[in-house]
Design an enzyme around this catalytic site. Structure first.
Site, short mmCIF file in Angstrom:
data_model
loop_
_atom_site.label_atom_id
_atom_site.label_comp_id
_atom_site.label_asym_id
_atom_site.label_seq_id
_atom_site.Cartn_x
_atom_site.Cartn_y
_atom_site.Cartn_z
N ASN A 152 0.88 -1.17 0.00
CA ASN A 152 0.00 0.00 0.00
C ASN A 152 0.92 1.22 0.00
OD1 ASN A 152 -1.80 2.03 0.49
ND2 ASN A 152 -2.78 1.05 2.25
N ARG A 211 -2.45 -2.09 -3.57
CA ARG A 211 -3.68 -1.31 -3.38
C ARG A 211 -3.61 -0.11 -4.31
NH1 ARG A 211 -5.32 2.91 1.17
NH2 ARG A 211 -7.51 3.03 0.68
N HIS A 270 -12.87 2.77 -0.38
CA HIS A 270 -12.90 1.74 0.68
C HIS A 270 -13.56 0.45 0.17
CE1 HIS A 270 -13.11 5.11 3.98
NE2 HIS A 270 -11.85 4.77 3.77
N ARG A 328 -12.36 15.29 7.23
CA ARG A 328 -13.13 15.71 6.04
C ARG A 328 -14.56 16.03 6.43
NH1 ARG A 328 -11.36 10.55 3.39
NH2 ARG A 328 -9.24 10.90 2.66
N GLU A 341 -8.28 -5.29 5.09
CA GLU A 341 -8.08 -4.96 3.68
C GLU A 341 -6.88 -5.71 3.09
OE1 GLU A 341 -8.83 -0.74 5.00
OE2 GLU A 341 -9.31 -0.53 2.88
#
Ligand code: AMP
Length: 403
Positions: free
Chosen positions: A12, A96, A185, A246, A389
């Site tokens: 990642n 990823r 996601h 955010r 993940e």
């Protein structure tokens, strides 16, 4: 690939970091995990945990100049554990990749053309895709003959119908600039919705699930029979739920208003909404543990931040209930979803008429296992399902290269 090649290295790559895990897909065992951070600075750090041997975590500090040097350092650490990248047991590297646009609907074997296509999507993922591409290029240079697979954060959401994926703006402008809702996601939503079905003793095709991925970034998805039909993030990860930093949903006119009246530039507003909003904007903290501590002490700003967060979450549960028509389970996952019992309790409070409830004792249990927290009599299951993940990327990568 020989039949003994069952290991997958998951990478990642961020702009100044690389996270990695080495997994053995013969039994799902995690052999090693680590992180290189602050790449390009004098204070770079590599932390490597040799899980296979149960050895102590090892650290390197000092300048790691670029991703090439970072990956070589990771390869050295793995080699020191007898798990080198040149091992015949390594089947593939799974990367990823944040943005796959509309084109990449599945994990994809990486070729020069695939890299070029990921590059073409940089305008819609300016922060993430360049870093992902750097990681891919570096890994391919290191092991050119090894199969490498891109697993896209957007892929699971490509099944959304046009009615959910389109913004109601001029179609020509939207198409010319790739403006539509993609969602993110996806690897987590895919994994958690499948695990939730498993927890209910059903096949994914048999259940409708609302997945609430609540980490520092947060998103909700509506999954009908294993396929995503709506998700809360859009063109970028800014849309939807209130997140750590955010804003999530707001009236787009806020941007024009700030540009015209606060004299802010587009870049300043971008930074405001992505980095200085959400929980941190509302109360100065983005860690739910700290916010709960402040709430318990009677801090009003923290209380407001918590309430805004939960209000938005509840709106999405209601919206996705309506989108799905019938719901078998609501699943909470990621840092906040897996650990913050007060968030789960507040998000579901008052939704008894929808068949949703949380059992206070079950909700209070701390565990790393997937579990139900709804009363046995509830019409809709409420679940906590830890996301993974890396395992999902490794599983998808291995499925592709061993097919
Ligand atoms: P993630 O992005 O999934 O790693 O989630 C990170 C976020 O999870 C942190 O910013 C915290 O807000 C939250 N978190 C982690 N551990 C806990 C905990 N024990 N209780 C409440 N929130 C937590």
């Amino acid at each position: 690939m020989t039949s003994t090649a069952t290991r997958v290295l998951v990478l990642n790559s961020g702009s100044s970091s690389v996270k990695y895990q080495l997994l053995d897909m013969a039994d799902g065992a995690r052999l090693a995990a680590g992180l290189v951070e602050r790449i390009g600075e004098d204070t770079s750090r590599l932390a490597h945990t040799p899980l296979a041997t149960g050895g102590e975590k090892r650290e390197r500090t000092g300048r790691i100049a670029d991703h090439d040097a970072a990956l070589k350092a990771v390869a050295e650490e793995l080699a020191a554990d007898g798990l080198g990248l040149d091992s015949p047991e390594l089947a593939a590297i799974g990367h990823r990749v944040v943005h796959g646009g509309s084109k990449f609907t599945e994990p994809t074997l990486i070729t020069d053309e695939v890299v070029a296509e990921i590059e073409r999507l940089i305008p819609v993922a300016p922060l993430h895709n360049p870093a992902n591409i750097t990681g891919i290029r570096t890994a391919r240079a290191l092991r050119p003959e090894l199969p490498q697979v891109a697993v896209f954060d957007t892929a699971f959401h490509t099944t959304m119908p046009e009615s959910a994926a389109r913004y109601a703006i001029d179609t020509e402008t939207a198409d010319a600039h790739m403006v539509r809702r993609y969602g993110f996601h996806g690897t987590s939503h895919a994994y958690v919705s499948r695990k939730t079905a498993e927890l209910l003793g059903k096949a994914p095709e048999e259940v409708n699930v609302i997945v609430l991925h609540l980490g520092n970034g947060a998103s909700a998805s509506a999954v009908r029979g294993g396929r995503c039909v709506d998700t809360s993030m859009g063109l970028t990860p800014l849309e939807g739920l209130v997140m750590g930093t955010r804003s999530g949903d707001l009236d787009p006119a806020v941007i024009f208003h700030l540009a015209r009246n606060a004299g802010m530039s587009v870049d300043e507003i971008d930074s405001l909404l992505n980095k200085k909003s959400g929980l941190i904007g509302l109360c100065g903290d983005n860690d739910m543990r700290e916010i709960r501590r402040r709430v318990d002490e009677g801090d009003e700003r923290a209380r407001l931040a918590f309430d805004v967060y939960v209000h938005r979450l509840k709106k999405y549960i209601g919206a996705y209930y309506a989108v799905l028509g019938t719901v078998d389970a609501v699943a909470f996952t990621a840092g906040v979803g897996e650990n913050a019992a007060p968030v789960r309790e507040a998000a579901v409070a008052g939704l008894e008429a929808l068949g949703l409830a949380v059992d206070a004792d079950l909700n209070a249990v701390r565990s790393g296992d997937a579990r139900l927290i709804s009363p046995a009599s509830a019409r809709v299951a409420v679940a906590v399902v830890p996301t993974d993940e890396e395992l999902e990327i490794a599983t998808q990568t291995y499925a592709l290269v061993s097919a």
